[in-house]
Write a protein that holds these residues in place. Sequence first.
Motif, PDB file in Angstrom:
ATOM      1  N   GLU A 142       0.798  -1.229   0.000  1.00 14.54           N
ATOM      2  CA  GLU A 142       0.000   0.000   0.000  1.00 14.54           C
ATOM      3  C   GLU A 142       0.832   1.280   0.000  1.00 14.54           C
ATOM      4  O   GLU A 142       0.416   2.311   0.516  1.00 14.54           O
ATOM      5  CB  GLU A 142      -0.983   0.005   1.181  1.00 14.54           C
ATOM      6  CG  GLU A 142      -1.970  -1.158   1.159  1.00 14.54           C
ATOM      7  CD  GLU A 142      -3.019  -1.055   2.246  1.00 14.54           C
ATOM      8  OE1 GLU A 142      -3.388   0.079   2.610  1.00 14.54           O
ATOM      9  OE2 GLU A 142      -3.463  -2.102   2.740  1.00 14.54           O
ATOM     10  N   PRO A 159       1.896   4.136  -2.248  1.00  9.61           N
ATOM     11  CA  PRO A 159       1.470   4.630  -3.565  1.00  9.61           C
ATOM     12  C   PRO A 159       2.646   4.987  -4.462  1.00  9.61           C
ATOM     13  O   PRO A 159       3.690   5.457  -3.999  1.00  9.61           O
ATOM     14  CB  PRO A 159       0.642   5.882  -3.213  1.00  9.61           C
ATOM     15  CG  PRO A 159       1.154   6.312  -1.875  1.00  9.61           C
ATOM     16  CD  PRO A 159       1.525   5.046  -1.158  1.00  9.61           C
ATOM     17  N   ASN A 160       2.466   4.725  -5.755  1.00 11.00           N
ATOM     18  CA  ASN A 160       3.421   5.140  -6.802  1.00 11.00           C
ATOM     19  C   ASN A 160       4.772   4.458  -6.709  1.00 11.00           C
ATOM     20  O   ASN A 160       5.747   4.929  -7.290  1.00 11.00           O
ATOM     21  CB  ASN A 160       3.620   6.662  -6.783  1.00 11.00           C
ATOM     22  CG  ASN A 160       2.336   7.428  -6.937  1.00 11.00           C
ATOM     23  OD1 ASN A 160       1.495   7.091  -7.763  1.00 11.00           O
ATOM     24  ND2 ASN A 160       2.161   8.463  -6.119  1.00 11.00           N
ATOM     25  N   LEU A 161       4.866   3.348  -5.989  1.00  9.73           N
ATOM     26  CA  LEU A 161       6.127   2.641  -5.874  1.00  9.73           C
ATOM     27  C   LEU A 161       5.903   1.146  -6.099  1.00  9.73           C
ATOM     28  O   LEU A 161       4.847   0.609  -5.758  1.00  9.73           O
ATOM     29  CB  LEU A 161       6.748   2.848  -4.487  1.00  9.73           C
ATOM     30  CG  LEU A 161       7.289   4.246  -4.191  1.00  9.73           C
ATOM     31  CD1 LEU A 161       7.756   4.335  -2.752  1.00  9.73           C
ATOM     32  CD2 LEU A 161       8.415   4.606  -5.139  1.00  9.73           C
ATOM     33  N   ASN A 195      17.794  10.997 -10.451  1.00  6.88           N
ATOM     34  CA  ASN A 195      17.525   9.946 -11.437  1.00  6.88           C
ATOM     35  C   ASN A 195      18.750   9.550 -12.243  1.00  6.88           C
ATOM     36  O   ASN A 195      18.804   8.465 -12.814  1.00  6.88           O
ATOM     37  CB  ASN A 195      16.406  10.390 -12.386  1.00  6.88           C
ATOM     38  CG  ASN A 195      15.061  10.471 -11.691  1.00  6.88           C
ATOM     39  OD1 ASN A 195      14.820   9.759 -10.723  1.00  6.88           O
ATOM     40  ND2 ASN A 195      14.191  11.343 -12.165  1.00  6.88           N
ATOM     41  N   ILE A 255       9.787  11.119  -4.779  1.00 10.72           N
ATOM     42  CA  ILE A 255       8.866   9.998  -4.939  1.00 10.72           C
ATOM     43  C   ILE A 255       9.478   8.923  -5.819  1.00 10.72           C
ATOM     44  O   ILE A 255       9.458   7.742  -5.494  1.00 10.72           O
ATOM     45  CB  ILE A 255       7.525  10.488  -5.552  1.00 10.72           C
ATOM     46  CG1 ILE A 255       6.779  11.341  -4.521  1.00 10.72           C
ATOM     47  CG2 ILE A 255       6.667   9.308  -5.981  1.00 10.72           C
ATOM     48  CD1 ILE A 255       5.521  11.982  -5.066  1.00 10.72           C
ATOM     49  N   GLY A 256      10.066   9.347  -6.944  1.00 14.36           N
ATOM     50  CA  GLY A 256      10.633   8.376  -7.869  1.00 14.36           C
ATOM     51  C   GLY A 256      11.832   7.652  -7.319  1.00 14.36           C
ATOM     52  O   GLY A 256      12.141   6.541  -7.714  1.00 14.36           O
ATOM     53  N   ILE A 291       8.811  15.285  -7.040  1.00 12.40           N
ATOM     54  CA  ILE A 291       8.760  14.212  -8.031  1.00 12.40           C
ATOM     55  C   ILE A 291      10.000  13.343  -7.933  1.00 12.40           C
ATOM     56  O   ILE A 291       9.943  12.113  -7.982  1.00 12.40           O
ATOM     57  CB  ILE A 291       8.619  14.799  -9.450  1.00 12.40           C
ATOM     58  CG1 ILE A 291       7.233  15.452  -9.599  1.00 12.40           C
ATOM     59  CG2 ILE A 291       8.810  13.720 -10.504  1.00 12.40           C
ATOM     60  CD1 ILE A 291       7.087  16.249 -10.877  1.00 12.40           C
ATOM     61  N   ASN A 323       7.517  -3.989 -11.082  1.00  8.77           N
ATOM     62  CA  ASN A 323       6.854  -3.387 -12.242  1.00  8.77           C
ATOM     63  C   ASN A 323       7.456  -3.898 -13.550  1.00  8.77           C
ATOM     64  O   ASN A 323       6.746  -4.289 -14.473  1.00  8.77           O
ATOM     65  CB  ASN A 323       6.957  -1.864 -12.185  1.00  8.77           C
ATOM     66  CG  ASN A 323       6.081  -1.257 -11.107  1.00  8.77           C
ATOM     67  OD1 ASN A 323       5.223  -1.933 -10.545  1.00  8.77           O
ATOM     68  ND2 ASN A 323       6.297   0.014 -10.808  1.00  8.77           N
ATOM     69  N   GLU A 328       5.914  -2.836  -5.497  1.00  7.76           N
ATOM     70  CA  GLU A 328       5.736  -3.588  -4.261  1.00  7.76           C
ATOM     71  C   GLU A 328       7.018  -4.293  -3.835  1.00  7.76           C
ATOM     72  O   GLU A 328       7.186  -4.612  -2.657  1.00  7.76           O
ATOM     73  CB  GLU A 328       4.627  -4.626  -4.429  1.00  7.76           C
ATOM     74  CG  GLU A 328       3.223  -4.026  -4.508  1.00  7.76           C
ATOM     75  CD  GLU A 328       2.152  -5.096  -4.516  1.00  7.76           C
ATOM     76  OE1 GLU A 328       2.514  -6.294  -4.618  1.00  7.76           O
ATOM     77  OE2 GLU A 328       0.964  -4.748  -4.408  1.00  7.76           O
TER      78      GLU A 328
END
Length: 371
Positions: free
Chosen positions: A32, A34-36, A252, A315-316, A312, A56, A38
Amino acid sequence: MRAIILLLLFCCAVCVSAVTRSLQYFYIGSSEVPNLPEFVVFGMVDDVQMIHYDSNTRRAVPKQDWMSKVTGHDPQYWDTESRGFSNAEQVFRNNTEIAKHRFNQTGGIHVVQLMYGCEWDDEFEDIQGYYQYGYDGEDFITFDVNTETWITPVPQAVITKNKWDRDADGNTKRTKYLTQDCVDWLKKYVDYGQESLIRTVLPSVSLLQKTPSSPVICHATGFYPYRAEMVWRKDGVEIHEGVYKGEILTNNDGTFQMSVYLDLRSVIAEDWKRYDCVFQLFGVKEDIVTKLEKALIKTSETLLGWSRVTIITVIGAFVFLIAVTGLIIYRKKTVSKTPGNSAEDIICDNEDRKSLDKLVSFTKESSTLNL
């Protein structure tokens, strides 16, 4: 968000001396968030990522040119790695549910972490191996290399300890890997990737402030390697009062960023010129000094745009942050070929290949332990 906060507090900079090298693997299973993904796997040499897998893409990929050479550009190797990590993904999904059950939890954000690897001091030949699990940013269970038994600080892991202690043969193999095989491969990786591992890149440094009453942020981004320090000074002396230091984050492109905050609410405008921000990068003698001048501070809309980009990026890169800084449970350049070494010289010979197969076998075994 509680688990994310715990994880951020749980992470800290890995301080490595000039002669200490490290090889680490991180397995991170989450629910749970988000945006990552598992499930994520990272392999790191001296804080440099060399291998990556996530749920992913479901593919293991080399992150450094020299890592491709180590494996002999063998696509079957990466297929095997991908299958192994895919199996580990399912195990970690199960382990997350097991841990939630033992802690009497249901939904929400939860994370199971595994870190194993070794550190080697090439001056004193000191070796330290470790293999440890965490849950939601706290210690769960750790392997004691000296006794070949498992240690846990929480009653919820006693069942796991008793189960794993009975596997004497597996524990002996784990000790051998952590104290011998791991160090052998660390030395090979350092040799193969030496040009990349010793490179340095200086950052761009900016002063940021959201509002006139907000702290002034000294922000450095784009530096490499990870080992860096940044402080605020007054009259040339480092200060701590009113200063908050942020964590080092990854960009990144594999470089890093960090920030240090200075509260100036009690400082009169005439005294601002007495302050400066100093950035220090490991392996570089000259510091980057930025004087505190109002004309240099980016504010309002400029800062808002920066904040969006930074959010951003965070999160990434969040899971990578966990790997780079280390899970403390106990605690864009192409690499040029070294002169005199052709591609054929660098590719593993038969003996290296046999050792690599053993390493892969251990990785698969170690990543499929059920709690």
